[in-house]
Design a protein around this motif. Structure first.
Motif, short mmCIF file in Angstrom:
data_model
loop_
_atom_site.label_atom_id
_atom_site.label_comp_id
_atom_site.label_asym_id
_atom_site.label_seq_id
_atom_site.Cartn_x
_atom_site.Cartn_y
_atom_site.Cartn_z
N UNK A 37 1.60 -1.28 -0.06
CA UNK A 37 0.05 0.01 -0.38
C UNK A 37 0.48 1.53 -0.25
N UNK A 38 0.09 2.06 -0.79
CA UNK A 38 0.78 3.70 -0.35
C UNK A 38 1.37 4.05 1.44
N UNK A 39 3.03 4.16 1.89
CA UNK A 39 2.76 4.70 3.14
C UNK A 39 1.97 5.92 3.72
N UNK A 40 1.79 5.91 5.11
CA UNK A 40 0.40 6.69 5.52
C UNK A 40 1.27 8.36 5.40
N UNK A 41 2.75 8.17 6.06
CA UNK A 41 2.94 9.80 5.16
C UNK A 41 2.98 9.77 3.90
N UNK A 42 3.23 9.25 2.71
CA UNK A 42 3.58 9.59 1.38
C UNK A 42 2.31 9.32 0.94
N UNK A 43 1.32 8.66 1.92
CA UNK A 43 -0.13 9.93 1.29
C UNK A 43 -0.68 10.86 1.93
N UNK A 44 -0.12 11.10 2.70
CA UNK A 44 -0.72 12.70 3.30
C UNK A 44 0.41 13.66 2.56
N UNK A 86 -1.11 4.22 -9.49
CA UNK A 86 -2.28 3.54 -10.24
C UNK A 86 -3.52 4.15 -8.86
N UNK A 87 -2.67 4.19 -7.05
CA UNK A 87 -3.83 3.80 -6.03
C UNK A 87 -3.82 5.69 -6.46
N UNK A 88 -3.68 6.85 -6.81
CA UNK A 88 -3.82 8.54 -7.11
C UNK A 88 -5.09 7.90 -7.70
N UNK A 89 -5.13 7.44 -9.46
CA UNK A 89 -6.01 7.06 -10.70
C UNK A 89 -6.80 7.20 -9.78
N UNK A 90 -6.84 5.52 -8.79
CA UNK A 90 -8.61 5.54 -8.54
C UNK A 90 -9.07 5.91 -7.83
N UNK A 91 -8.37 6.52 -6.82
CA UNK A 91 -8.96 7.42 -5.43
C UNK A 91 -9.13 8.71 -6.22
N UNK A 92 -9.04 9.17 -7.74
CA UNK A 92 -9.45 11.07 -7.43
C UNK A 92 -10.00 10.45 -8.84
N UNK A 142 -10.17 -6.34 -6.03
CA UNK A 142 -9.88 -5.38 -6.75
C UNK A 142 -10.06 -3.88 -6.01
N UNK A 143 -10.28 -3.28 -4.78
CA UNK A 143 -10.90 -2.73 -4.62
C UNK A 143 -9.49 -2.06 -4.26
N UNK A 144 -9.09 -1.41 -5.09
CA UNK A 144 -7.52 -0.42 -4.97
C UNK A 144 -7.74 0.77 -4.05
N UNK A 145 -6.52 1.02 -2.80
CA UNK A 145 -7.25 1.71 -2.07
C UNK A 145 -7.73 1.36 -0.90
N UNK A 189 2.18 -4.21 -6.71
CA UNK A 189 2.07 -4.90 -5.59
C UNK A 189 1.43 -3.84 -4.15
N UNK A 190 1.30 -2.65 -4.25
CA UNK A 190 0.80 -1.65 -3.78
C UNK A 190 0.20 -0.38 -3.72
N UNK A 191 -0.82 -1.16 -4.43
CA UNK A 191 -1.97 -0.71 -4.41
C UNK A 191 -3.02 -0.87 -3.16
N UNK A 192 -2.43 -2.41 -2.73
CA UNK A 192 -3.78 -2.23 -1.71
C UNK A 192 -5.11 -2.75 -2.09
N UNK A 193 -4.99 -3.06 -2.90
CA UNK A 193 -6.47 -3.48 -3.99
C UNK A 193 -7.13 -4.38 -3.28
N UNK A 194 -7.10 -4.98 -2.12
CA UNK A 194 -7.99 -6.50 -0.94
C UNK A 194 -9.65 -5.94 -1.34
N UNK A 195 -9.97 -7.48 -0.88
CA UNK A 195 -11.55 -7.75 -1.13
C UNK A 195 -11.67 -7.46 0.26
N UNK A 196 -13.00 -6.45 -0.19
CA UNK A 196 -13.77 -6.44 0.95
C UNK A 196 -14.95 -7.16 0.86
#
Length: 386
Positions: A37-44, A86-92, A142-145, A189-196
């Motif tokens: 996943x994107x580390x919290x401080x980098x996400x900030x 990818x994380x930014x693309x999905x989140x934005x 595939x729920x990225x982020x 691997x760093x997109x945190x695209x887990x199941x929910x």
């Protein structure tokens, strides 16, 4: 979440801020991958740069970039690290799936310009009418982020009418779902695209969307761009950025690397020079094509004109073609790096795994060209989303 004043609110400002973060992102690519996943401080830092505002309307505090402008952001981030991009693309951009909510609910969800959404459009849940709304259960992939999302949505089958599944999307607060730690994969691997999953969650009617109709509560160009074209072109821009990063990596490596039994650095090899020029030209062609289609789609949307099926086919085909060219470039850069490319310390092996994972997305898979070609040939096709 940050307040409106802490981030950038113009497309140029967001892009410049993101580019200033690129060296730090590239330096932490291995950490992003290891954490999954994107580390919290980098996400900030990304939130502070305003990247999650890039496509959001100005009415909701966003930068409201045009599609090509947003693609430049995604490419710039992917040049540093594809998982971050990818994380930014999905989140934005995933809020675009929610524009058919009632306006009050939509405003509540996008109450801050830095709200991050995540979810899954594939109908992997069940919804039934219940007291107080809809009783929803399901498990979505595939729920990225999703680990840092403020809102998470999943689409459900609610019944069948005339043989056609009736779909409803439910929007959840994070505490209404359980995130399953399933994201152990080969690439991105760093997109945190887990199941929910949701287990018998009652969702109020105003937080659901009947997918049999498309009635957006806001009217902006981004809402008028067909969703499949929008996402496919965005994905292809991440692919192009990943490939550009691979070219950056191999050019830097070639300046110092002396291949076994060679008498000079790799950069002196005529074969390497030929391959580099060819790869660079191919990647530039891919970038130019997807930006041309993005600009055409945006012009059509801005004019309030319904895009034709051939227009949609060309946009989808361009995204597939550009992604394939990008994958070829990464593969060539990886091979040019020789045996050293296979070490975990080499960014080239990560680029290769990332681009291979990205190219598996159904919107940029090669079989899309069959439907696109049939449309361009004037044949009748039955497609749910194109």
């Amino acid at each position: 979440m940050t307040t409106l004043e802490t981030g950038h609110t113009t497309p140029r400002g967001v892009l410049d801020a993101a580019r200033s973060l690129a060296p730090a992102i590239a330096a932490r690519a291995g950490e992003v991958e290891a954490r999954r996943r994107v580390p919290p401080d980098l996400l900030d830092d990304l939130v502070g740069a305003g990247v999650f505002r890039i496509l959001r309307p100005t009415t909701h505090g966003g930068a409201e970039a045009d599609l090509a402008g947003a693609m430049r952001l995604f490419e710039s981030l992917a040049r540093a690290d594809a998982s971050v991009a990818w994380t930014v693309m999905i989140g934005s951009g995933s809020w675009r799936d929610l524009v058919s909510l009632p306006r009050d609910t939509f405003d509540e969800i996008l109450c801050s310009p830095d709200v991050i959404t995540a979810g899954a459009f594939a109908p992997s849940g069940r919804s039934v009418a219940a007291e107080g709304g809809h009783l929803v259960s399901g498990r979505w992939a595939f729920a990225s982020g999703c680990e840092h999302a403020d809102w998470i949505y999943g689409t459900c089958v609610e019944g069948v009418a005339d043989g056609v599944p009736q779909l409803r999307t439910a929007v959840f607060a994070p505490d209404q779902v359980e995130i399953e730690d399933t994201w152990a994969v080969s690439g991105l691997c760093g997109t945190g695209s887990h199941h929910f999953r949701a287990d018998s969650v009652v969702v109020s009617p105003d937080r659901t969307i009947d997918r049999s109709v498309f009635e957006p509560c806001i009217d902006t160009p981004i809402v008028r761009v067909p969703i499949a074209s929008l996402i496919a072109l965005a994905i292809s821009s991440v692919a192009v950025g990943c490939a550009q990063g691979a070219l950056d990596d191999i050019v830097a490596l070639a300046a110092d690397k002396v291949p076994l039994l060679a008498g000079a650095h790799l950069a002196e090899s005529p074969t390497f020079q030929l391959d580099l020029a060819d790869a660079d030209a191919g990647l530039r062609a891919a970038r130019a094509l997807i930006h041309q289609l993005a600009e055409e789609a945006w012009e059509t949307a801005s004019d309030g004109v319904e895009p034709s099926l051939p227009d949609r086919a060309r946009a989808r085909a361009a995204a597939v073609w550009a992604t394939e060219r990008a994958a070829e470039v990464v593969g060539r850069a990886f091979r040019a790096g020789g045996g050293g490319s296979i070490y975990a310390a080499s960014p080239l092996q990560r680029r290769l795994r990332d681009i291979d994972a990205l190219a598996q997305h159904f919107l940029v898979r090669r079989d899309t060209l069959v439907t696109a070609g049939a449309i361009l040939a004037g044949r009748e096709v039955e497609v749910a989303v194109f």
